[in-house]
Enzyme design. Sequence first.
Site, PDB file in Angstrom:
ATOM      1  N   ASN A   7      -0.894   5.357   3.160  1.00  0.00           N
ATOM      2  CA  ASN A   7      -1.208   5.839   1.819  1.00  0.00           C
ATOM      3  C   ASN A   7      -2.472   6.694   1.892  1.00  0.00           C
ATOM      4  O   ASN A   7      -3.476   6.266   2.447  1.00  0.00           O
ATOM      5  CB  ASN A   7      -1.413   4.633   0.880  1.00  0.00           C
ATOM      6  CG  ASN A   7      -1.677   5.033  -0.546  1.00  0.00           C
ATOM      7  OD1 ASN A   7      -1.658   6.208  -0.894  1.00  0.00           O
ATOM      8  ND2 ASN A   7      -1.931   4.053  -1.385  1.00  0.00           N
ATOM      9  N   GLU A  18       0.334  -6.467   3.488  1.00  0.00           N
ATOM     10  CA  GLU A  18       0.114  -5.527   4.591  1.00  0.00           C
ATOM     11  C   GLU A  18       0.573  -6.119   5.920  1.00  0.00           C
ATOM     12  O   GLU A  18       0.223  -7.256   6.265  1.00  0.00           O
ATOM     13  CB  GLU A  18      -1.375  -5.147   4.696  1.00  0.00           C
ATOM     14  CG  GLU A  18      -1.802  -4.139   3.664  1.00  0.00           C
ATOM     15  CD  GLU A  18      -3.131  -3.484   4.007  1.00  0.00           C
ATOM     16  OE1 GLU A  18      -3.483  -2.519   3.327  1.00  0.00           O
ATOM     17  OE2 GLU A  18      -3.818  -3.935   4.950  1.00  0.00           O
ATOM     18  N   SER A  45       0.836  -1.202   0.000  1.00  0.00           N
ATOM     19  CA  SER A  45       0.000   0.000   0.000  1.00  0.00           C
ATOM     20  C   SER A  45       0.867   1.247   0.000  1.00  0.00           C
ATOM     21  O   SER A  45       1.787   1.379   0.799  1.00  0.00           O
ATOM     22  CB  SER A  45      -0.909  -0.002   1.235  1.00  0.00           C
ATOM     23  OG  SER A  45      -1.697   1.161   1.264  1.00  0.00           O
ATOM     24  N   GLY A  46       0.571   2.157  -0.928  1.00  0.00           N
ATOM     25  CA  GLY A  46       1.338   3.396  -1.028  1.00  0.00           C
ATOM     26  C   GLY A  46       2.470   3.337  -2.020  1.00  0.00           C
ATOM     27  O   GLY A  46       3.210   4.315  -2.192  1.00  0.00           O
ATOM     28  N   GLY A  66      -1.504  -4.579  -1.846  1.00  0.00           N
ATOM     29  CA  GLY A  66      -0.194  -5.164  -1.590  1.00  0.00           C
ATOM     30  C   GLY A  66      -0.124  -5.812  -0.221  1.00  0.00           C
ATOM     31  O   GLY A  66      -1.049  -5.720   0.598  1.00  0.00           O
ATOM     32  N   THR A 103      -2.150   1.919  -8.004  1.00  0.00           N
ATOM     33  CA  THR A 103      -3.335   2.518  -8.632  1.00  0.00           C
ATOM     34  C   THR A 103      -2.928   3.557  -9.661  1.00  0.00           C
ATOM     35  O   THR A 103      -3.505   3.629 -10.759  1.00  0.00           O
ATOM     36  CB  THR A 103      -4.235   3.147  -7.556  1.00  0.00           C
ATOM     37  OG1 THR A 103      -4.636   2.118  -6.634  1.00  0.00           O
ATOM     38  CG2 THR A 103      -5.454   3.774  -8.180  1.00  0.00           C
ATOM     39  N   SER A 117      -5.351   4.788  -0.612  1.00  0.00           N
ATOM     40  CA  SER A 117      -5.129   3.339  -0.621  1.00  0.00           C
ATOM     41  C   SER A 117      -6.353   2.603  -1.139  1.00  0.00           C
ATOM     42  O   SER A 117      -7.480   2.827  -0.681  1.00  0.00           O
ATOM     43  CB  SER A 117      -4.800   2.863   0.799  1.00  0.00           C
ATOM     44  OG  SER A 117      -4.653   1.464   0.827  1.00  0.00           O
ATOM     45  N   SER A 118      -6.158   1.717  -2.094  1.00  0.00           N
ATOM     46  CA  SER A 118      -7.253   0.878  -2.594  1.00  0.00           C
ATOM     47  C   SER A 118      -7.608  -0.136  -1.522  1.00  0.00           C
ATOM     48  O   SER A 118      -6.765  -0.940  -1.117  1.00  0.00           O
ATOM     49  CB  SER A 118      -6.831   0.150  -3.872  1.00  0.00           C
ATOM     50  OG  SER A 118      -6.531   1.061  -4.896  1.00  0.00           O
TER      51      SER A 118
END
Length: 1008
Positions: free
Chosen positions: A196, A427, A146-147, A425, A151, A199-200
Amino acid sequence: TVTTSTGVLTRLIQIMFPLYFSPAVSLQEVDVEGRVRLVMESALTARDRVGVQDFVLLENYNSEAAFIENLRRRFRENLIYTYIGSVLVSVNPYKELEIYSKQQMERYRGVSFYEISPHIYAVSDNTYRAMRTERKDQCILISGESGAGKTEASKKILLYYAVTCPANDHMAALGDRLLQSNPVLEAFGNAKTLRNDNSSRFGKYMDVQFDFRGAPVGGHILNYLLEKSRVVHQNHGERNFHIFYQLLDGGDDDLLNTLGLDRNPQNYNYLVKGNCPRVSSISDKNNWKVVMKALSVIGFTEAEVQKLLNVIASVLHLGNAQFGEGEEGETYITTETQIANLLGVDGSALTEALTHKKLTAKGEEMISPLSFEQAMSARDALAKAVYGRTFTWLVEKLNQSLALRDEIHHSSKGGSVIGLLDIYGFEVLQHNSFEQFCINYCNEKLQQLFIELTLRSEQEEYETEGIAWETVQYFDNKIICDLIEEKHKGIISILDEECLRPGEACDISFLEKLEDRLGGHPHFVTHKLANGKTRRVMSREEFRLLHYAGEVNYNVNGFLDKNNDSLSRNLKEVMCQSENQILSYCFRREEVIDQKRSEMAASQFKNSLMKLMEILMSKEPSYVRCIKPNDAKQPGKFDEVLVRHQVKYLGLMENLRVRRAGFAYRRRFEAFLQRYKPLCPETWPNWHGRLVDGVSTLVNHLGYKPEEYKLGRSKIFIRFPKTLFTTEDMLEAKRPDIGQFIKGFIYRHEEYCLENEYFLDHVRYSFLKNLRKNLPQNVLDKSWPTPPPSLVEASEHLRTLNMRNMVMKYCRRVQPEWKKQMMQKVVASEIFKDQKDSYPHSVGRLFLDSRLEREQINLKVVQTLGNDKVQYGISVVKYDRRGFKPRPRQLLLTNTFAVLVDRTKIKQRIDYAALRGISVSSLSDGMFVLHMPSEDNKQKGDVVLHCDHVIELVTKLAMMANKTSYVNVNPGSIRFAVARGKEGIVDFVRGSELKVTKGKRGHLLVVS
């Protein structure tokens, strides 16, 4: 002046065929050879030479430190993209870079993958062209934590296709809808987390469908595991989904009044848990405008948008619903809100469903009041269900907008597809729950896919082709995937089993069952199973999985509830009667009627992942590996520890080792030869031999180095893409010549003219090229290639000239000093060949004129010799006849005699006329004996000597004394005369090292 034969032929070719050697053509050839380098250098800035653009070019490619240092150097210069072969590594810069303009897109459009600097556009274009040329579906797998920028990478790829692909009005509108789907999905599916700001919180796989012309004609989105728990709870410093804040900040006053909302997020329980209503990097007001415009472009009607916003508002109102407890423990709602109105349901029915549950016992329905805690849970469950199902409806609505004209389903008949996987991603948070468990399970599956498609398949193909290469050791994470997903034995099966069993199941009982079933597994640990050191950092409510990316502790609290993901039956009954068309679609009446229990959340996710893996396995993959340089989201900051962790769990070092051990490009022999045969005279226009021989001839002509390629059983493997790119450029430059060649062939029987000059020149040129490679190598070689009719006369002139040239070169090479050397070598051969062990080692070494420098010979000795000049001098060791004491001496050879010298004194003179013989052993030692006449009173007997260059010394001495036939090679021992008629013996035996010692019976023993 004597010219070499190669030079003569080159000059003759220049005279006979000016077309091939005109200045213009020479420049053209130089351009063909150098264009790759020039184009690349002109396209790059000076900063682009910082580090290597492809990790494959790292000298120390096994060093993780060198890998990370190369990333750091490029990141420092804003060079965020680097290749590992065909894999793109992207580092999030956390700032805007001027590298995504339309001009940049054109720069990468239709350009070979390695021609200019690495970029997300290069991957996009390469994937698109592979789809067009090979007619096989492609996919781009974007991974990273994440981050890291996943995306953003997927948005850049979609934008590239929307701008560069062929399009008409319909396709342009579709491109707009493809692009506009992103802000909508981000608004409803993304949120600010600690790592992030965007973040998705769901996984997304999008297929972009293309027709036979390469134009985008449709799209389809699959979504995975929306983090519904975020609707009702956020960790400190995090936010709920973006759409809530966008609505409050960007919606106009009339809209908010209609929805019963005010602008302050702090007034809503579902938005205050994270205590982070505002984010400096996000403009909720501007993003609201973007989302509203996107919904319009995608095709949402005003009524649909209003109903969608009603749902969003209802979730906020649900969070503010408060409950009280009566005297008998019954629960009731204490707040008056617009929930029922916004949901389009009956208010009293909703209140009843939120405070009571419906039980069925012996066929009879019973109504039972909920406790305060149960009512709060029911409220949160409804909020999560409403939001989660609405998100699924939203994705389906997007798919309808993106579908192929009349096909509202996932299909691409008659066309090709490029898939984009943008999924959460790996985590590792401070508190990891059910969501992180599912996310990390997904990443394990993606890593397994990476192993399948990149590592294992590479090795298998090389083994099939018989290509020897260094086996790459890598961690196969199948053991972890099985631990999670194995039927009846894995964690998901145990979780489902615990959710379904009768009685009081709870999260702790689930943990205990894990300990019973999985205790002893190398990748599973709990507080109970751990050692003392691990127990200190683990809670009693946690289990630890040793993932491929590292260790993660999961807290079991909430696992059963989140896996059940169930809404009470009476709440479903209320919702399926909603007048809001979105909700009535999301809550079907069949769901209430069907008594069959729905699939658990983890199993649903597992099955959807299996289908995703099948989709990805059916396509040709490309990879974008995203890396976050720091946790603070700061531009220019590079956290080496964080980056090293990501390099590890993304498997980048394994990928690099495969690329360096393997080859970037491979083609079957026939395809490679058919494409590139015009580049070599021997293979053009046709090759009649074996395919492997033709390919070998072609690559040798192209100058491929041995390390650049390997020939398998049916394919050629090229290690470096730039090698292939150079070849492609040469072929492109050759195309005009191919057209002239074909035209010349048609007119080949005509007189030399404009139409056939290229063909006839090619025939002559090919003969001369062949002649140059097959010239006779010596004056005894009478072979000569057969010339074409037009070159018979020239061929005879060349043959005569070549023979004359070889004779002159041979004669010039034999100089006086070389002749003298050759004569000595011949004599040495006659004496020692097949006789003495040390002779073969002396053959390749020149005999020197002397082994002593002039200043090493004492001046008094030179004066004593007078007119007898020293012709050769060497250091020797003389052994006394009695006792064999070694004494260092110099042996000097003149034209008529030799002398043994001790410093300034001549100890012994040996006249060549009196020399009776020279004896040496057959071994590799340096001993030799000079035999003197016994009746000569001036001599003290034979002389026993040793030197390091015995072959050279004995040869020169024998030639000067004219006694080459007097040299004896003795295999076992040498007898020599001592004064007064006595005899001595030197014995020779084989050994590992040279030793000269006094042996038995007074003999001298030489071990060699």
